[in-house]
Design a protein around this motif. Structure first.
Motif, mmCIF file in Angstrom:
data_model
loop_
_atom_site.group_PDB
_atom_site.id
_atom_site.type_symbol
_atom_site.label_atom_id
_atom_site.label_comp_id
_atom_site.label_asym_id
_atom_site.label_seq_id
_atom_site.Cartn_x
_atom_site.Cartn_y
_atom_site.Cartn_z
ATOM 1 N N ALA A 202 5.723 4.107 -3.112
ATOM 2 C CA ALA A 202 4.985 2.997 -2.514
ATOM 3 C C ALA A 202 5.661 2.539 -1.232
ATOM 4 O O ALA A 202 6.889 2.568 -1.110
ATOM 5 C CB ALA A 202 4.890 1.835 -3.501
ATOM 6 N N GLU A 203 4.846 2.097 -0.295
ATOM 7 C CA GLU A 203 5.376 1.659 0.997
ATOM 8 C C GLU A 203 6.131 0.340 0.882
ATOM 9 O O GLU A 203 7.207 0.176 1.462
ATOM 10 C CB GLU A 203 4.229 1.518 1.992
ATOM 11 C CG GLU A 203 4.670 1.127 3.387
ATOM 12 C CD GLU A 203 3.495 0.914 4.319
ATOM 13 O OE1 GLU A 203 3.722 0.826 5.527
ATOM 14 O OE2 GLU A 203 2.356 0.817 3.831
ATOM 15 N N LYS A 204 5.592 -0.627 0.134
ATOM 16 C CA LYS A 204 6.197 -1.959 0.092
ATOM 17 C C LYS A 204 6.258 -2.572 -1.300
ATOM 18 O O LYS A 204 6.782 -3.665 -1.467
ATOM 19 C CB LYS A 204 5.415 -2.921 1.003
ATOM 20 C CG LYS A 204 5.416 -2.538 2.474
ATOM 21 C CD LYS A 204 4.532 -3.492 3.276
ATOM 22 C CE LYS A 204 4.456 -3.059 4.733
ATOM 23 N NZ LYS A 204 3.519 -3.909 5.507
ATOM 24 N N LEU A 205 5.737 -1.915 -2.292
ATOM 25 C CA LEU A 205 5.677 -2.478 -3.640
ATOM 26 C C LEU A 205 7.058 -2.400 -4.275
ATOM 27 O O LEU A 205 7.569 -1.324 -4.557
ATOM 28 C CB LEU A 205 4.650 -1.703 -4.464
ATOM 29 C CG LEU A 205 4.156 -2.338 -5.763
ATOM 30 C CD1 LEU A 205 3.505 -3.686 -5.497
ATOM 31 C CD2 LEU A 205 3.170 -1.396 -6.445
ATOM 32 N N ARG A 206 7.663 -3.560 -4.544
ATOM 33 C CA ARG A 206 9.079 -3.605 -4.909
ATOM 34 C C ARG A 206 9.318 -3.513 -6.413
ATOM 35 O O ARG A 206 8.485 -3.889 -7.218
ATOM 36 C CB ARG A 206 9.722 -4.876 -4.361
ATOM 37 C CG ARG A 206 9.689 -4.952 -2.847
ATOM 38 C CD ARG A 206 10.473 -6.118 -2.331
ATOM 39 N NE ARG A 206 10.342 -6.251 -0.884
ATOM 40 C CZ ARG A 206 10.946 -7.180 -0.158
ATOM 41 N NH1 ARG A 206 11.727 -8.075 -0.764
ATOM 42 N NH2 ARG A 206 10.776 -7.232 1.143
ATOM 43 N N ARG A 207 10.544 -3.025 -6.733
ATOM 44 C CA ARG A 207 10.994 -2.951 -8.119
ATOM 45 C C ARG A 207 12.520 -2.833 -8.125
ATOM 46 O O ARG A 207 13.077 -1.919 -7.513
ATOM 47 C CB ARG A 207 10.377 -1.759 -8.850
ATOM 48 C CG ARG A 207 10.906 -1.566 -10.275
ATOM 49 C CD ARG A 207 10.303 -0.318 -10.918
ATOM 50 N NE ARG A 207 10.941 -0.003 -12.188
ATOM 51 C CZ ARG A 207 10.575 -0.521 -13.352
ATOM 52 N NH1 ARG A 207 9.572 -1.366 -13.406
ATOM 53 N NH2 ARG A 207 11.202 -0.188 -14.469
ATOM 54 N N GLN A 208 13.194 -3.755 -8.798
ATOM 55 C CA GLN A 208 14.634 -3.690 -9.031
ATOM 56 C C GLN A 208 15.432 -3.397 -7.761
ATOM 57 O O GLN A 208 16.268 -2.491 -7.715
ATOM 58 C CB GLN A 208 14.940 -2.637 -10.096
ATOM 59 C CG GLN A 208 14.337 -2.957 -11.458
ATOM 60 C CD GLN A 208 14.566 -1.849 -12.469
ATOM 61 O OE1 GLN A 208 15.094 -0.788 -12.150
ATOM 62 N NE2 GLN A 208 14.161 -2.079 -13.705
ATOM 63 N N GLY A 209 15.173 -4.154 -6.716
ATOM 64 C CA GLY A 209 15.927 -4.001 -5.481
ATOM 65 C C GLY A 209 15.484 -2.849 -4.608
ATOM 66 O O GLY A 209 16.073 -2.595 -3.553
#
Length: 286
Positions: A202-209
């Motif tokens: 993903a381009e910008k979808l965040r997870r755990q830093g």
């Protein structure tokens, strides 16, 4: 149903029903035209694009040439994904309006890229609701081991599998996290993995830093974490011919006065495992 039968049916309708049926007929006609995947031959003008200034580069990389392309067509431009065949002789380039360009690559006697030939552009087959609301935004593509092609889309986030790009595709089940993400936070980097699987970032979808990444094996999605490194964002990916490496392009924005900076990074394919926090290595900055 033949034309005469349709005319008789419409004649028997009330004006309101007639207009509704006419609108519906026109809509489905547009969908049919979209799904016929009509080809447009292009007269593409090309000029040599010089090697960009590199701030660092691995000795394993060499410049094989670049081209700047132009054509008079509403379907040409906004390219966001690229496939090169194993022989390096043909390209397939995906636009962000769900069109795709096919062309032959021509090299000079020293093996440097010279121009393109036999260029055509065609629309992808997409779902009727996408045609109606013009939510195309195709981003990336990859060819799997079985020959089928995966295309990722933003805005209406999803993945579609095509036997070939000029044929009808099927929509794959989505990973849960991407369904309700904002319009421009979807997947821009997709590439194949051994075992007829694919890897998506993903381009910008965040997870755990970091950013969310996935492996899809045809049945289920497995989650990984792609590092969020000083605002770098993955914009494309490809797999080495032997399947041992995955190379990604990344970019970061320095503002309107300085523009974009780009780099190429590398992952060992055997490190792309469910639950992993990935650690790509730099190959080039430009």
């Amino acid at each position: 149903m033949v034309v005469a039968e349709v005319a008789a049916l419409l004649k028997a309708m009330s004006p309101v029903k007639f207009l509704s049926a006419l609108s519906l007929s026109l809509f489905f006609a547009l969908v049919c035209v979209q799904n016929q995947v009509l080809a447009e031959d292009l007269n593409v003008r090309s000029s040599v694009f010089p090697q960009p200034p590199l701030t660092s580069v691995s000795p394993r990389l060499s410049w094989r040439g670049g081209l700047s392309l132009a054509a008079w067509s509403a379907s040409f431009g906004g390219f966001s994904g690229l496939l090169v065949d194993d022989q390096g002789s043909r390209i397939t380039a995906l636009t962000d309006k769900a069109d795709f360009l096919s062309a032959s690559l021509i090299y000079d006697s020293s093996g440097v890229l010279k121009t393109v030939a036999q260029a055509t552009v065609k629309p992808l087959s997409v779902e009727p609701s996408i045609v109606r609301f013009k939510r195309f935004d195709s981003e990336s593509l990859t060819r799997l081991g079985d020959g089928s092609i995966i295309v990722s889309f933003e805005r209406a986030h999803r993945f579609r599998r095509y036997p070939e790009l000029n044929q009808n595709g099927t929509t794959l089940p989505n990973p849960v996290a991407i369904v309700h993400s904002s319009l421009n936070n979807g997947v821009e980097a997709v590439t194949d993995l051994p075992g007829n699987r694919f890897f998506a970032v993903a381009e910008k979808l965040r997870r755990q830093g970091g950013y969310r990444a996935w492996i899809f094996d045809g049945n289920k999605w497995e989650i990984l974490v792609y590092p969020r490194d000083q605002r770098w964002q993955a914009t494309g990916a490809t797999t080495s011919p032997d399947g041992d490496k995955v190379w990604l392009t990344e970019r970061r924005f320095h503002g309107f006065t300085k523009g974009f900076e780009s780099r190429i990074v590398e992952l060992e394919t055997n490190t792309i495992q469910p639950g992993a926090s990935l650690k790509p290595k730099d190959l080039a900055h430009f």
